[in-house]
Design a protein around this motif. Sequence first.
Motif, mmCIF file in Angstrom:
data_model
loop_
_atom_site.group_PDB
_atom_site.id
_atom_site.type_symbol
_atom_site.label_atom_id
_atom_site.label_comp_id
_atom_site.label_asym_id
_atom_site.label_seq_id
_atom_site.Cartn_x
_atom_site.Cartn_y
_atom_site.Cartn_z
ATOM 1 N N GLY A 28 0.846 -1.194 0.000
ATOM 2 C CA GLY A 28 0.000 0.000 0.000
ATOM 3 C C GLY A 28 0.881 1.243 0.000
ATOM 4 O O GLY A 28 2.081 1.168 0.259
ATOM 5 N N PRO A 29 0.289 2.394 -0.286
ATOM 6 C CA PRO A 29 1.087 3.619 -0.391
ATOM 7 C C PRO A 29 1.885 3.961 0.867
ATOM 8 O O PRO A 29 3.080 4.254 0.790
ATOM 9 N N ALA A 30 1.248 3.902 2.023
ATOM 10 C CA ALA A 30 1.952 4.279 3.255
ATOM 11 C C ALA A 30 3.080 3.298 3.572
ATOM 12 O O ALA A 30 4.194 3.707 3.919
ATOM 13 N N GLY A 31 2.792 2.015 3.452
ATOM 14 C CA GLY A 31 3.808 1.002 3.745
ATOM 15 C C GLY A 31 4.971 1.058 2.775
ATOM 16 O O GLY A 31 6.134 0.948 3.174
ATOM 17 N N ALA A 32 4.654 1.238 1.488
ATOM 18 C CA ALA A 32 5.713 1.314 0.476
ATOM 19 C C ALA A 32 6.580 2.541 0.699
ATOM 20 O O ALA A 32 7.813 2.462 0.635
ATOM 21 N N GLU A 33 5.956 3.675 0.971
ATOM 22 C CA GLU A 33 6.729 4.898 1.207
ATOM 23 C C GLU A 33 7.613 4.763 2.439
ATOM 24 O O GLU A 33 8.757 5.223 2.440
ATOM 25 N N GLN A 34 7.108 4.116 3.468
ATOM 26 C CA GLN A 34 7.904 3.919 4.675
ATOM 27 C C GLN A 34 9.100 3.002 4.388
ATOM 28 O O GLN A 34 10.223 3.296 4.801
ATOM 29 N N LEU A 35 8.858 1.901 3.685
ATOM 30 C CA LEU A 35 9.934 0.973 3.356
ATOM 31 C C LEU A 35 10.962 1.628 2.437
ATOM 32 O O LEU A 35 12.175 1.509 2.654
ATOM 33 N N ILE A 36 10.499 2.326 1.412
ATOM 34 C CA ILE A 36 11.408 2.993 0.472
ATOM 35 C C ILE A 36 12.236 4.040 1.203
ATOM 36 O O ILE A 36 13.454 4.127 1.017
ATOM 37 N N SER A 37 11.597 4.814 2.046
ATOM 38 C CA SER A 37 12.298 5.855 2.800
ATOM 39 C C SER A 37 13.389 5.250 3.685
ATOM 40 O O SER A 37 14.530 5.723 3.685
ATOM 41 N N ALA A 38 13.053 4.221 4.417
ATOM 42 C CA ALA A 38 14.031 3.579 5.300
ATOM 43 C C ALA A 38 15.165 2.953 4.497
ATOM 44 O O ALA A 38 16.346 3.077 4.872
ATOM 45 N N THR A 39 14.829 2.297 3.404
ATOM 46 C CA THR A 39 15.845 1.652 2.583
ATOM 47 C C THR A 39 16.764 2.679 1.939
ATOM 48 O O THR A 39 17.987 2.483 1.889
ATOM 49 N N MET A 40 16.197 3.772 1.464
ATOM 50 C CA MET A 40 17.017 4.811 0.838
ATOM 51 C C MET A 40 17.959 5.435 1.858
ATOM 52 O O MET A 40 19.108 5.736 1.546
#
Length: 126
Positions: A28-40
Amino acid sequence: MAQVTQCNWEEGVRLDSDRIIALYAKLGPAGAEQLISATMEDLAVQLSIVERLVRTGSGDALQAAIEGLLPLARQVGLPMLARVARDLIDCVQQENGPATAAVLARLMRIGDRGLTAVWDLADMGV
């Protein structure tokens, strides 16, 4: 006297946008953004660690730091970054200083551009 010429290499980023799309579909948008942010964030930190360790010549720690880049790069759709990281491992293992410096420079260029590309794609809400 020899003349030294500096080359400024422009290299495009190969972004696996399907990977980002799959993250949005799965989390989902919130989960993906959180994962992408942390990974980046982790990827940026790991790149700086690799750069520092190459300069200090820390063999085993360097290889471990480079290997730490691989899953992060794959997770956010940066297969070229993972490939260049593997190339850097080869150079370090061969103790080839000039090749290590060149591949490190390439890794940093691709890393910087890759981070920007992933952020731009994520900002579009893909």
